[in-house]
Design a protein around this motif. Structure first.
Motif, PDB file in Angstrom:
ATOM      1  N   ARG A  74       0.851  -1.205   0.000  1.00 37.31           N
ATOM      2  CA  ARG A  74       0.000   0.000   0.000  1.00 37.31           C
ATOM      3  C   ARG A  74       0.880   1.247   0.000  1.00 37.31           C
ATOM      4  NH1 ARG A  74      -5.434   1.194   1.380  1.00 37.31           N
ATOM      5  NH2 ARG A  74      -5.698   3.347   2.047  1.00 37.31           N
ATOM      6  N   ILE A  75       1.961   1.199   0.768  1.00 31.80           N
ATOM      7  CA  ILE A  75       2.887   2.327   0.804  1.00 31.80           C
ATOM      8  C   ILE A  75       3.548   2.506  -0.563  1.00 31.80           C
ATOM      9  CG2 ILE A  75       5.046   3.158   1.830  1.00 31.80           C
ATOM     10  CD1 ILE A  75       4.103   1.742   4.446  1.00 31.80           C
ATOM     11  N   LYS A  76       3.958   1.407  -1.202  1.00 35.97           N
ATOM     12  CA  LYS A  76       4.526   1.490  -2.551  1.00 35.97           C
ATOM     13  C   LYS A  76       3.530   2.105  -3.523  1.00 35.97           C
ATOM     14  CE  LYS A  76       7.730  -2.418  -2.908  1.00 35.97           C
ATOM     15  NZ  LYS A  76       7.979  -3.667  -3.655  1.00 35.97           N
ATOM     16  N   MET A  77       2.279   1.665  -3.425  1.00 38.28           N
ATOM     17  CA  MET A  77       1.241   2.163  -4.332  1.00 38.28           C
ATOM     18  C   MET A  77       0.981   3.651  -4.097  1.00 38.28           C
ATOM     19  SD  MET A  77      -2.488   0.541  -4.802  1.00 38.28           S
ATOM     20  CE  MET A  77      -3.743   1.304  -5.759  1.00 38.28           C
ATOM     21  N   SER A  78       0.961   4.068  -2.840  1.00 34.88           N
ATOM     22  CA  SER A  78       0.703   5.481  -2.562  1.00 34.88           C
ATOM     23  C   SER A  78       1.874   6.350  -3.023  1.00 34.88           C
ATOM     24  CB  SER A  78       0.393   5.702  -1.081  1.00 34.88           C
ATOM     25  OG  SER A  78       1.445   5.250  -0.280  1.00 34.88           O
ATOM     26  N   HIS A  79       3.106   5.850  -2.959  1.00 30.88           N
ATOM     27  CA  HIS A  79       4.248   6.596  -3.505  1.00 30.88           C
ATOM     28  C   HIS A  79       4.178   6.648  -5.028  1.00 30.88           C
ATOM     29  CE1 HIS A  79       6.588   7.438   0.063  1.00 30.88           C
ATOM     30  NE2 HIS A  79       6.481   6.178   0.458  1.00 30.88           N
ATOM     31  N   LEU A  80       3.809   5.548  -5.634  1.00 35.34           N
ATOM     32  CA  LEU A  80       3.756   5.450  -7.090  1.00 35.34           C
ATOM     33  C   LEU A  80       2.734   6.416  -7.683  1.00 35.34           C
ATOM     34  CD1 LEU A  80       4.777   3.859  -9.600  1.00 35.34           C
ATOM     35  CD2 LEU A  80       2.890   2.282  -9.203  1.00 35.34           C
ATOM     36  N   TYR A  81       1.553   6.513  -7.062  1.00 36.21           N
ATOM     37  CA  TYR A  81       0.473   7.342  -7.604  1.00 36.21           C
ATOM     38  C   TYR A  81       0.290   8.646  -6.844  1.00 36.21           C
ATOM     39  CZ  TYR A  81      -0.563   3.211 -10.285  1.00 36.21           C
ATOM     40  OH  TYR A  81      -0.453   2.145 -11.126  1.00 36.21           O
ATOM     41  N   LYS A  82       1.235   8.966  -5.964  1.00 40.38           N
ATOM     42  CA  LYS A  82       1.209  10.227  -5.208  1.00 40.38           C
ATOM     43  C   LYS A  82      -0.092  10.380  -4.412  1.00 40.38           C
ATOM     44  CE  LYS A  82       4.709  12.315  -7.960  1.00 40.38           C
ATOM     45  NZ  LYS A  82       5.360  11.084  -8.166  1.00 40.38           N
ATOM     46  N   LEU A  83      -0.485   9.299  -3.764  1.00 40.68           N
ATOM     47  CA  LEU A  83      -1.666   9.298  -2.901  1.00 40.68           C
ATOM     48  C   LEU A  83      -1.219   9.609  -1.482  1.00 40.68           C
ATOM     49  CD1 LEU A  83      -3.245   6.076  -4.392  1.00 40.68           C
ATOM     50  CD2 LEU A  83      -4.099   8.393  -4.681  1.00 40.68           C
ATOM     51  N   PRO A  84      -2.150   9.911  -0.570  1.00 40.82           N
ATOM     52  CA  PRO A  84      -1.741  10.140   0.816  1.00 40.82           C
ATOM     53  C   PRO A  84      -0.936   8.941   1.316  1.00 40.82           C
ATOM     54  CG  PRO A  84      -4.045  10.694   0.522  1.00 40.82           C
ATOM     55  CD  PRO A  84      -3.582  10.075  -0.755  1.00 40.82           C
ATOM     56  N   ASP A  85       0.293   9.199   1.773  1.00 40.51           N
ATOM     57  CA  ASP A  85       1.194   8.082   2.043  1.00 40.51           C
ATOM     58  C   ASP A  85       1.834   8.135   3.428  1.00 40.51           C
ATOM     59  OD1 ASP A  85       2.786  10.246   1.533  1.00 40.51           O
ATOM     60  OD2 ASP A  85       4.235   9.166   0.323  1.00 40.51           O
ATOM     61  N   ASP A  86       1.060   8.391   4.440  1.00 38.27           N
ATOM     62  CA  ASP A  86       1.592   8.324   5.793  1.00 38.27           C
ATOM     63  C   ASP A  86       1.801   6.853   6.150  1.00 38.27           C
ATOM     64  OD1 ASP A  86       2.364   8.727   8.362  1.00 38.27           O
ATOM     65  OD2 ASP A  86       0.426   9.449   9.081  1.00 38.27           O
ATOM     66  N   PRO A  87       3.052   6.406   6.299  1.00 39.31           N
ATOM     67  CA  PRO A  87       3.310   4.981   6.537  1.00 39.31           C
ATOM     68  C   PRO A  87       2.622   4.440   7.791  1.00 39.31           C
ATOM     69  CG  PRO A  87       5.348   6.119   5.998  1.00 39.31           C
ATOM     70  CD  PRO A  87       4.292   7.161   6.161  1.00 39.31           C
ATOM     71  N   CYS A  88       2.582   5.230   8.846  1.00 43.38           N
ATOM     72  CA  CYS A  88       1.942   4.758  10.089  1.00 43.38           C
ATOM     73  C   CYS A  88       0.460   4.478   9.866  1.00 43.38           C
ATOM     74  CB  CYS A  88       2.130   5.783  11.204  1.00 43.38           C
ATOM     75  SG  CYS A  88       3.844   5.985  11.690  1.00 43.38           S
ATOM     76  N   ILE A  89      -0.214   5.369   9.174  1.00 48.01           N
ATOM     77  CA  ILE A  89      -1.645   5.183   8.923  1.00 48.01           C
ATOM     78  C   ILE A  89      -1.862   3.988   8.010  1.00 48.01           C
ATOM     79  CG2 ILE A  89      -3.647   6.206   7.787  1.00 48.01           C
ATOM     80  CD1 ILE A  89      -2.776   8.878   8.959  1.00 48.01           C
ATOM     81  N   ASN A  90      -1.017   3.840   6.977  1.00 54.16           N
ATOM     82  CA  ASN A  90      -1.173   2.706   6.069  1.00 54.16           C
ATOM     83  C   ASN A  90      -0.961   1.377   6.787  1.00 54.16           C
ATOM     84  OD1 ASN A  90      -1.800   4.267   3.838  1.00 54.16           O
ATOM     85  ND2 ASN A  90       0.334   4.514   3.249  1.00 54.16           N
ATOM     86  N   ILE A  91       0.012   1.304   7.671  1.00 52.29           N
ATOM     87  CA  ILE A  91       0.240   0.077   8.437  1.00 52.29           C
ATOM     88  C   ILE A  91      -0.929  -0.189   9.380  1.00 52.29           C
ATOM     89  CG2 ILE A  91       1.716  -0.978  10.199  1.00 52.29           C
ATOM     90  CD1 ILE A  91       4.093   0.447   8.777  1.00 52.29           C
ATOM     91  N   LEU A  92      -1.420   0.854  10.035  1.00 51.56           N
ATOM     92  CA  LEU A  92      -2.575   0.685  10.934  1.00 51.56           C
ATOM     93  C   LEU A  92      -3.814   0.229  10.173  1.00 51.56           C
ATOM     94  CD1 LEU A  92      -2.312   3.645  13.455  1.00 51.56           C
ATOM     95  CD2 LEU A  92      -2.232   1.202  13.964  1.00 51.56           C
ATOM     96  N   LEU A  93      -4.027   0.780   8.994  1.00 50.24           N
ATOM     97  CA  LEU A  93      -5.178   0.359   8.189  1.00 50.24           C
ATOM     98  C   LEU A  93      -5.127  -1.136   7.910  1.00 50.24           C
ATOM     99  CD1 LEU A  93      -5.562   3.185   5.515  1.00 50.24           C
ATOM    100  CD2 LEU A  93      -7.153   2.614   7.333  1.00 50.24           C
ATOM    101  N   HIS A  94      -3.953  -1.637   7.557  1.00 58.12           N
ATOM    102  CA  HIS A  94      -3.838  -3.061   7.256  1.00 58.12           C
ATOM    103  C   HIS A  94      -3.869  -3.922   8.517  1.00 58.12           C
ATOM    104  CE1 HIS A  94      -3.346  -3.543   2.907  1.00 58.12           C
ATOM    105  NE2 HIS A  94      -3.014  -2.268   2.950  1.00 58.12           N
TER     106      HIS A  94
END
Length: 193
Positions: A120-140
Motif C-alpha cells: 500500500r505504501i509502494k502504491m501510494s508513492h507510485l500514484y502520489k496518494l496520501p502516504d503516511d506509513p503509520c496510517i497505512n500500516i494501521l489500516l492493514h
C-alpha cells in the motif's frame, strides 16, 4: 513635476514601465461627471496555481460497491493481494507468486497484513496518494480486507483490467506504458484555418 516614476525612462526596468502604465492614477477618474474610476488595481501576471491534494478514488469503507471483490477479499485476501502486488510491481512476478508469499506468511505467522501494508505504501508513492506509513500500516493491521478492496478499486479506476488471470501481461499497451497514471488526452497542435 514630482511623480513616482523616474524622470529618465531608460533607468527604469522595462517591466516597471508597463506595470506603472497599467495602474491608473486617481487623476484618471473623471469625478466631475459623476463617474467613479476603477477602484481596484489591475493584476499583472498569471494567477498562482492551485495545488490539488491527491486522494483515493473511493473511500476505505466502500467495500460493498464491488461485491465480488469484497467476498473474495473476505475469504481469500491473498488472491486480492496477489493481483494488487503484480500491478504495483509492474509484472516482476506473477500473481501466483504473490498469493503464495502472502498465504504462507498468513498461515505461519498471521501477520501478512504487514506485507500488504508495504505494498500500500509502494502504491501510494507510485500514484502520489496520501502516504503516511503509520496510517497505512494501521489500516492493514485493523482492517486489511477494507484496505485491499480500496487498493483494488483504485487500480480499476486507473484503467487496469483486474480480472483474475489477466495479470500485467494482459493489460493494454497504454496501461503498461503509463503504469496507470492519468495522462491528459493529446490535442492536435496549433490552430488551423
Amino acid at each position: 513635476m514630482n511623480s513616482s516614476l523616474p524622470n529618465d525612462k531608460d533607468k527604469a526596468p522595462q517591466g516597471a514601465q508597463t506595470v506603472a502604465a497599467a495602474i491608473p492614477s486617481s487623476s484618471d477618474s473623471d469625478s466631475s461627471k459623476g463617474e467613479a474610476g476603477p477602484t481596484s488595481q489591475y493584476v499583472v501576471g498569471a494567477p498562482p496555481q492551485q495545488y490539488v491534494v491527491p486522494t483515493w478514488s473511493t473511500g476505505l469503507f466502500e467495500c460493498f460497491d464491488d461485491i465480488p471483490t469484497c467476498l473474495i477479499t473476505a475469504f481469500l485476501p491473498s488472491v486480492t493481494f496477489g493481483q494488487i502486488a503484480e500491478m504495483v510491481d509492474r509484472g516482476q512476478n506473477s500473481c501466483i507468486v504473490y498469493i503464495l508469499i502472502h498465504g504462507g506468511i498468513l498461515y505461519f505467522t498471521g501477520f501478512a497484513c504487514v506485507l500488504s501494508a508495504i505494498y500500500r505504501i509502494k502504491m501510494s508513492h507510485l500514484y502520489k496518494l496520501p502516504d503516511d506509513p503509520c496510517i497505512n500500516i494501521l489500516l492493514h493491521l485493523l482492517c486489511e480486507p477494507c484496505a485491499l478492496c480500496q487498493e483494488y478499486r483504485e487500480l480499476q479506476t486507473r484503467g487496469f483490467n483486474m480480472q483474475l488471470g489477466v495479470g500485467w501481461q494482459g493489460q493494454s499497451p497504454e496501461i503498461q506504458q503509463t503504469s496507470g497514471f492519468m495522462v491528459p488526452p493529446k490535442v492536435p497542435g496549433g490552430m488551423t484555418r
